[in-house]
Design an enzyme around this catalytic site. Structure first.
Site, mmCIF file in Angstrom:
data_model
loop_
_atom_site.group_PDB
_atom_site.id
_atom_site.type_symbol
_atom_site.label_atom_id
_atom_site.label_comp_id
_atom_site.label_asym_id
_atom_site.label_seq_id
_atom_site.Cartn_x
_atom_site.Cartn_y
_atom_site.Cartn_z
ATOM 1 N N GLY A 245 0.762 -1.228 0.000
ATOM 2 C CA GLY A 245 0.000 0.000 0.000
ATOM 3 C C GLY A 245 0.794 1.280 0.000
ATOM 4 O O GLY A 245 0.217 2.368 -0.063
ATOM 5 N N GLY A 284 3.665 -3.725 -3.746
ATOM 6 C CA GLY A 284 3.491 -3.960 -5.180
ATOM 7 C C GLY A 284 3.904 -2.706 -5.924
ATOM 8 O O GLY A 284 4.993 -2.593 -6.484
ATOM 9 N N ARG A 285 3.024 -1.702 -5.843
ATOM 10 C CA ARG A 285 3.234 -0.439 -6.541
ATOM 11 C C ARG A 285 4.612 0.171 -6.293
ATOM 12 O O ARG A 285 5.273 0.630 -7.227
ATOM 13 C CB ARG A 285 2.158 0.552 -6.060
ATOM 14 C CG ARG A 285 2.127 1.869 -6.794
ATOM 15 C CD ARG A 285 1.180 2.872 -6.075
ATOM 16 N NE ARG A 285 -0.078 2.263 -5.707
ATOM 17 C CZ ARG A 285 -1.156 2.223 -6.487
ATOM 18 N NH1 ARG A 285 -1.145 2.813 -7.650
ATOM 19 N NH2 ARG A 285 -2.247 1.617 -6.082
ATOM 20 N N CYS A 353 -13.317 4.021 -28.326
ATOM 21 C CA CYS A 353 -14.583 4.651 -28.690
ATOM 22 C C CYS A 353 -15.372 5.025 -27.450
ATOM 23 O O CYS A 353 -16.450 4.479 -27.179
ATOM 24 C CB CYS A 353 -15.378 3.704 -29.577
ATOM 25 S SG CYS A 353 -14.429 3.186 -31.003
ATOM 26 N N GLU A 354 -14.809 5.925 -26.672
ATOM 27 C CA GLU A 354 -15.397 6.379 -25.416
ATOM 28 C C GLU A 354 -14.932 7.803 -25.196
ATOM 29 O O GLU A 354 -13.725 8.060 -25.252
ATOM 30 C CB GLU A 354 -14.802 5.610 -24.219
ATOM 31 C CG GLU A 354 -14.994 4.148 -24.182
ATOM 32 C CD GLU A 354 -16.212 3.740 -23.385
ATOM 33 O OE1 GLU A 354 -16.699 4.550 -22.588
ATOM 34 O OE2 GLU A 354 -16.664 2.616 -23.605
HETATM 35 C C1 LIG Z 1 -2.832 -5.046 -3.608
HETATM 36 C C2 LIG Z 1 -2.284 -5.689 -2.407
HETATM 37 C C3 LIG Z 1 -0.977 -5.441 -2.035
HETATM 38 C C4 LIG Z 1 -0.062 -4.492 -2.760
HETATM 39 O O1 LIG Z 1 -0.549 -3.191 -2.750
HETATM 40 P P1 LIG Z 1 0.343 -2.006 -3.349
HETATM 41 O O2 LIG Z 1 -0.504 -0.814 -3.124
HETATM 42 O O3 LIG Z 1 0.543 -2.301 -4.792
HETATM 43 O O4 LIG Z 1 1.620 -1.983 -2.598
HETATM 44 C C5 LIG Z 1 -0.479 -6.125 -0.939
HETATM 45 N N1 LIG Z 1 -1.236 -6.986 -0.241
HETATM 46 C C6 LIG Z 1 -2.513 -7.239 -0.576
HETATM 47 C C7 LIG Z 1 -3.294 -8.223 0.202
HETATM 48 C C8 LIG Z 1 -3.081 -6.599 -1.655
HETATM 49 O O5 LIG Z 1 -4.353 -6.848 -1.984
#
Ligand SMILES: *Cc1c(COP(=O)(O)O)cnc(C)c1O
Length: 425
Positions: A245, A284-285, A353-354
């Site tokens: 997150g 992730g991000r 097409c939006e």
């Molecule tokens: C999406 C998600 C993440 C990663 O979130 P990021 O914002 O991309 O860091 C980690 N754990 C869970 C359970 C998620 O659903």
């Protein structure tokens, strides 16, 4: 508007003798000529250095890459090589990880509605951990156990801590309203822990929470730690997963904490609350977003005097749905003059097409922007390619990893025949 801030571009971004942007030592003009547009260009060294930073500050084995942010075999392999585990939330993500050669033991299965098929595939692959999301899932794990699927998996209980993280603010609520996890306030989380602890089908090792995505203030995570620390102390399990997150800056006016700063905040919060469990995270991000840019070709420019100018590129909501989904902002630059001043304001749109197919609602661009230019949007490495679609039967873009002056194609552009690959009639 001034030039695009350097910090939004990948670490290796530089300017070639002819003024063009280079990434990983690769000339964007040469890349787009070779691989076409739209094109995702990742700075491979940056991907690796973000993974290393996370492993260094959280510890080896403690960082789980959330593959939903960006996944292909090359990315799965890279994260695995750098010592990260992989968070997979569907059978599809698990399949990609396994087919990249990542052992099942290095994967963590997530998902609020795991099917019997997904659970059994994960067990057969010797999944490292399963994060249990519901009572129905516990029943499915028990059924799989009775049917002889094994080995008995390590599991964590996903807790909804009643802490909501929004993009810019942080709201703590007493009342949970989420499809994910077991509610802490109403006692479900405690019941799930008791049920899992008593079940022969699972080996309960910890608790998990994930408060949201693209959180900008590292302190916001401290609140979740506070709530989870209490629960973790009560259940006395060895692992505590604090999710992902961590936000990233997409535009000139945004700032985000680094992975190391995030780690400090989590560490301090855990220390001050006396958390004795091992702490894991699932970024992730923050691993992939700012490692990549998308290069488009400008196809048409339509000026409506006294209204606005539309600049249409050869992709759109099919390679970056975030502006449409979340109203997310981006910056734009020209590959041939990346750090030019940007006095014009235009709307950058795609080719779908939006009317809603907008990439940048109010983009600052250089005055001499013209048809045929390669327009680049930075910070597109997360939730772009992975959320992409074939809308309008568009062929999804290629992905290249650039490093040390050479680029390797890790996902090829789809062909027209790929668009027919699943038609059986
Ligand atoms: C999406 C998600 C993440 C990663 O979130 P990021 O914002 O991309 O860091 C980690 N754990 C869970 C359970 C998620 O659903």
């Amino acid at each position: 508007m001034s030039a695009v801030p350097r910090r939004l571009l990948p670490d290796s971004a530089a300017v070639a003798d002819d003024g063009w942007l280079t990434i990983g030592g690769c000339h964007l003009g040469a890349l787009t000529e070779q691989f076409g547009t739209p094109l995702f260009v990742y700075d491979e060294d940056q991907l690796r250095s973000r993974c290393r930073e996370a492993v260094q500050v959280f510890g080896r084995g403690r960082v789980v890459y959330a593959t939903k942010a960006f996944l292909c075999r090359a990315m799965a392999r890279l994260a695995h090589e750098e010592g990260l585990l992989l968070d997979v939330s569907t059978g599809g993500e698990l399949h990609v990880a396994l087919s990249a050669g990542v052992p099942g033991s290095q994967c963590v299965l997530h998902g609020n509605n795991k099917s019997d098929e997904e659970i059994r595939a994960a067990l057969s692959a010797g999944i490292g951990r399963i994060v249990v999301d519901s009572f129905d899932e516990l029943d499915r794990l028990e059924a799989a156990h009775r049917d002889g699927f094994g080995p008995v998996p390590d599991v964590l209980i996903r807790v909804t801590p009643g802490v909501h993280a929004h993009t810019h603010e942080f709201i703590s609520t007493g009342q949970d309203d989420s499809k994910f996890g077991f509610n802490l306030a109403n006692g479900d989380a405690r019941r799930a822990v008791s049920q899992a602890a008593a079940s022969p089908a699972v080996n309960l090792v910890g608790t998990h929470c994930h408060i949201g995505s693209n959180v900008f203030r590292a302190e916001s995570f401290a609140r979740a730690v506070e709530v989870m620390a209490g629960f973790a102390a009560e259940v006395e399990l060895p692992q505590l997963v604090l999710g992902g997150g961590l936000g990233v800056a997409y535009t000139a006016d945004e700032e985000a904490p680094t992975i190391s700063q995030w780690a400090s905040v989590l560490r301090e919060a855990c220390e001050s609350l006396g958390v004795s469990s091992d702490v894991y995270v699932e970024p992730g991000r923050s691993i992939v977003a700012d490692a990549a840019v998308t290069a488009y070709t400008v196809g048409t420019i339509k000026d409506i005097p006294d209204v606005r100018t539309y600049v249409a590129v050869d992709g759109g909501m099919s390679d970056n749905p975030r502006p449409v989904l979340y109203g997310s902002g981006y910056e734009a630059l020209l590959a041939r003059s990346p750090f030019a001043e940007r006095p014009l304001t235009v709307r950058v749109v795609g080719k779908h097409c939006e009317s809603g197919d907008v990439l940048l609602s109010d983009a600052a661009v250089p005055e001499d922007l013209r048809v045929g230019d390669v327009l680049v949007t930075p910070v597109t490495g997360a939730y772009g390619q992975s959320m992409g679609s074939n809308y309008n039967r568009i062929r999804r873009p290629a992905v290249v990893f650039a490093s040390g002056g050479s680029a390797r194609e890790v996902v090829r552009r789809e062909t027209f025949d790929d668009l027919l690959a699943t038609d059986v009639g």
